[in-house]
Design a protein around this motif. Structure first.
Motif, short mmCIF file in Angstrom:
data_model
loop_
_atom_site.label_atom_id
_atom_site.label_comp_id
_atom_site.label_asym_id
_atom_site.label_seq_id
_atom_site.Cartn_x
_atom_site.Cartn_y
_atom_site.Cartn_z
N LEU A 111 0.87 -1.17 0.00
CA LEU A 111 0.00 0.00 0.00
C LEU A 111 0.91 1.22 0.00
N VAL A 112 0.64 2.13 -0.92
CA VAL A 112 1.52 3.29 -1.07
C VAL A 112 0.79 4.54 -0.58
N TYR A 113 1.34 5.17 0.43
CA TYR A 113 0.71 6.37 1.00
C TYR A 113 1.55 7.59 0.69
N ARG A 114 0.90 8.61 0.16
CA ARG A 114 1.57 9.90 0.00
C ARG A 114 1.02 10.82 1.07
N SER A 115 1.91 11.51 1.78
CA SER A 115 1.41 12.39 2.83
C SER A 115 2.33 13.57 3.06
N MET A 116 1.83 14.50 3.85
CA MET A 116 2.64 15.64 4.25
C MET A 116 2.61 15.73 5.76
N THR A 117 3.73 16.18 6.34
CA THR A 117 3.77 16.39 7.77
C THR A 117 4.33 17.77 8.05
N MET A 118 3.88 18.35 9.13
CA MET A 118 4.44 19.64 9.55
C MET A 118 4.72 19.55 11.04
N ASN A 119 5.96 19.84 11.41
CA ASN A 119 6.34 19.83 12.82
C ASN A 119 7.17 21.07 13.13
N PRO A 120 6.90 21.71 14.27
CA PRO A 120 7.84 22.74 14.71
C PRO A 120 9.14 22.03 15.13
N VAL A 121 10.27 22.62 14.80
CA VAL A 121 11.55 22.04 15.17
C VAL A 121 12.30 23.05 16.02
N LYS A 161 9.64 27.09 7.17
CA LYS A 161 8.81 28.29 7.30
C LYS A 161 9.03 28.85 8.70
N PRO A 162 8.82 30.17 8.85
CA PRO A 162 9.08 30.74 10.17
C PRO A 162 8.07 30.28 11.21
N TYR A 163 8.53 30.07 12.41
CA TYR A 163 7.63 29.88 13.55
C TYR A 163 6.99 31.24 13.80
N PRO A 164 5.68 31.29 14.06
CA PRO A 164 5.02 32.59 14.19
C PRO A 164 5.83 33.57 15.05
N GLY A 165 6.21 34.67 14.42
CA GLY A 165 6.91 35.71 15.17
C GLY A 165 8.41 35.51 15.33
N GLU A 166 8.97 34.47 14.72
CA GLU A 166 10.41 34.22 14.92
C GLU A 166 11.14 34.10 13.59
N LYS A 167 12.46 34.30 13.66
CA LYS A 167 13.26 34.19 12.45
C LYS A 167 13.70 32.75 12.23
N ILE A 168 13.85 32.39 10.96
CA ILE A 168 14.29 31.02 10.65
C ILE A 168 15.79 30.92 10.92
N PRO A 169 16.23 29.98 11.77
CA PRO A 169 17.68 29.85 11.99
C PRO A 169 18.34 29.27 10.74
N PRO A 170 19.57 29.72 10.44
CA PRO A 170 20.22 29.31 9.18
C PRO A 170 20.37 27.80 9.03
N GLU A 171 20.60 27.09 10.14
CA GLU A 171 20.82 25.64 10.03
C GLU A 171 19.57 24.90 9.54
#
Lengths: 339, 199
Positions: A111-121, A161-171
């Motif tokens: 069974l082949v599943y295509r999906s998307m995930t979003m996690n704050p890191v 993508k930026p965390y609301p109100g924060e800058k994206i760290p370069p790493e």
């Protein structure tokens, strides 16, 4: 000699004990290990996507309540009688389950599943601390019968993508890119009753009350047990497919889990808006939602939202994680694994 | 993520395994209990340490489901739990430090006194270090000692204490300033006897 050297020498005569000198501490731990009450089986990752966590740097998905007091349902198993189902949305999802074309995978297929995930890191480097939102697009080939060590995973980490109100760290940008196809996991110690391969799911009861018992197998009672049962439902929906009879039973059983309510509107990780059913997990300070299409009641994905800032360590309303299941199909074979 | 196969699996893989096979958690104890016992003993003394260490591993065992398996080393996690539990013993810790400052005798090391020559060096500045440590807020002491005694990096200390790296940095800076103020002050004796001329 500076102050740090002096501090290092302060009480340095206290020796590092041998294991034999730790026997009493070890005995107390061993006693807990032998406790007959079953341990919890919350899986790695909120939504149990194999390899969902972002690797590398000192990055880790925001672990809500890492040091929170445990509220686990570690009590003797009890017989669970299904209460009256009270969530209409899930009843309708059950009714609608037969309207979509049914897949009939055979043993040996995938069974082949295509999906998307979003996690704050959260990332911690020498330069400081940063937070950002990491998204991944993934395809996983799951064997019709067998665990994730036989599955193949291919994924694309998308630009952060930026965390609301924060800058994206370069790493954060270092994680971006394609990986796989590779073996999805080197070991899988999922308990037998929590397996979610098609072969196993097709053997589950088709009667809602029996399915309800299955969801609570090895669990105690109370909010923590309900939260775990709710997680078990997520495990059967995420990168998993079951015959329509079992799916109907699952939705009807889910509709009876105490505390479940309907959330008006929710957006999945692919940006699709639907309606959701939700249960609060007081232990983690968040609510876990399963999102359905508002018209067809097809399952779209999941989302976790903070409801207790102190517990979760993040402001109320923050989406701690989300997924979107884009498609499911049957394939005769999985791609060759790159070594 | 998939587990790389290597000779010595990381802590995360034992913790993950222990979710189905509790016995696997014994390895986490074997790896970290000696260091944590020494650390807690150094702060609270042997009497309170046994209980804190036992509770640390019991708590960790009960919370193993919540362990973020993307973190290979369990050290920050375990030190964080131990730090929380030591919070119940702040009064004991401060009482011992004050006793040392007052009397010059350290209740914590009395039991180990004959073990090491380090004692000679340590003794001279001990009372003043104790005074400085007793005077700082617990969070500052936590950050300072995890860094100085246990060799945790700033990000690891941040992890253990559940604060940001920037907070760790400022806590440690302030703690060091406090130590310097206390040590650098009036005591000529230690400056003469301890400071090698060529340093």
């Amino acid at each position: 000699m500076n102050e740090m050297t002096r501090l290092e020498r302060f009480r340095a005569e206290v020796p590092r004990p041998e294991m034999t000198e730790l026997r009493r501490e070890e005995q107390r731990l061993r006693a807990a290990m032998l406790d007959p009450s079953p341990g919890r089986t919350r899986r790695t990752g909120r939504f149990r996507l194999a390899a969902a966590a972002t690797a590398g740097l000192a990055a880790a998905a925001v672990a809500a309540g890492l040091l929170a007091v445990d509220t686990g349902p570690e009590r003797p198993a009890v017989v669970h009688t299904m209460p009256v189902a009270h969530v209409e949305l899930l009843q309708r999802a059950a009714d609608a389950a037969g309207r979509t074309p049914e897949l009939h995978p055979r043993p040996g297929q995938f069974l082949v599943y295509r999906s998307m995930t979003m996690n704050p890191v959260e990332s911690n480097t020498e330069k400081g601390h940063g937070r950002y939102l990491s998204s991944e697009r993934r395809t996983i080939w799951m064997p019709v019968e067998g665990d994730s060590t036989h599955a193949v995973l291919e994924s694309d980490v998308l630009p952060p993508k930026p965390y609301p109100g924060e800058k994206i760290p370069p790493e954060a940008y270092r994680e971006v890119g394609h990986s796989g196809p590779s073996k999805a996991a080197d070991f899988d110690r999922t308990a037998e009753w929590l397996r979610n391969d098609y072969a196993h799911l097709s053997r589950l009861p088709t009667d809602p009350a029996k399915m309800y018992e299955h969801l609570y197998a090895h669990l105690g009672t109370g909010p923590a047990a309900d939260a775990q049962a709710w997680q078990n439902i997520g495990g059967m929906l995420t990168e998993a497919y079951m015959p329509v009879a079992q799916r109907r039973a699952l939705f009807r059983a889910a509709a009876a889990v105490p505390g479940v309510r309907t959330v008006g509107r929710a957006v999945d990780a692919a940006g699709r808006t639907g309606v959701a059913v939700s249960l609060d997990d007081p232990g983690l300070g968040q609510r876990d939602e399963y999102i359905f299409d508002a018209e067809t009641y097809a399952y779209l994905g999941q989302r976790s939202v903070v409801i207790d800032a102190a517990r979760a360590g993040t402001p109320v309303g923050t989406v701690v994680a989300s997924t979107a299941q884009l498609s499911v199909r049957v394939a005769d074979r999985a791609p060759a694994v790159r070594r | 993520m998939s587990e790389p196969s290597r000779a010595e699996p990381d802590d995360a893989s034992f913790i993950r395994r222990s979710r189905q096979d509790p016995e696997a958690f014994a390895e986490v104890f074997r790896r970290h209990a000696p260091d944590i016992k020494r650390y807690v003993t150094r702060r609270l003394g042997a009497d309170a340490a046994e209980d804190v260490v036992a509770e640390t591993f019991l708590t960790a065992f009960r919370q193993r489901e919540k362990y973020d398996a993307s973190r290979p080393s369990a050290r920050p996690w375990l030190y964080g739990i131990a730090t929380n539990l030591m919070g119940r013993h702040v009064r004991t810790e401060v009482r011992h430090l004050r006793a040392l400052r007052r009397t010059g005798v350290d209740p914590v090391t009395a039991a180990f006194a004959d073990r090491s020559d380090d004692r000679v060096t340590a003794e001279a500045s001990g009372p003043r270090l104790a005074a400085a440590l007793a005077a700082m807020p617990k969070g500052r002491r936590d950050a300072l000692l995890l860094f100085a005694w246990e060799g945790l990096s700033y990000p690891e200390v941040a992890d253990a204490l559940g604060v940001r790296v920037g907070t760790v940095r400022s806590r440690i800076n302030r703690a060091r300033a406090q130590l310097r103020r206390e040590l650098g002050g009036t005591d000529v004796r230690s400056a003469v006897s301890e400071e090698p001329v060529h340093e």
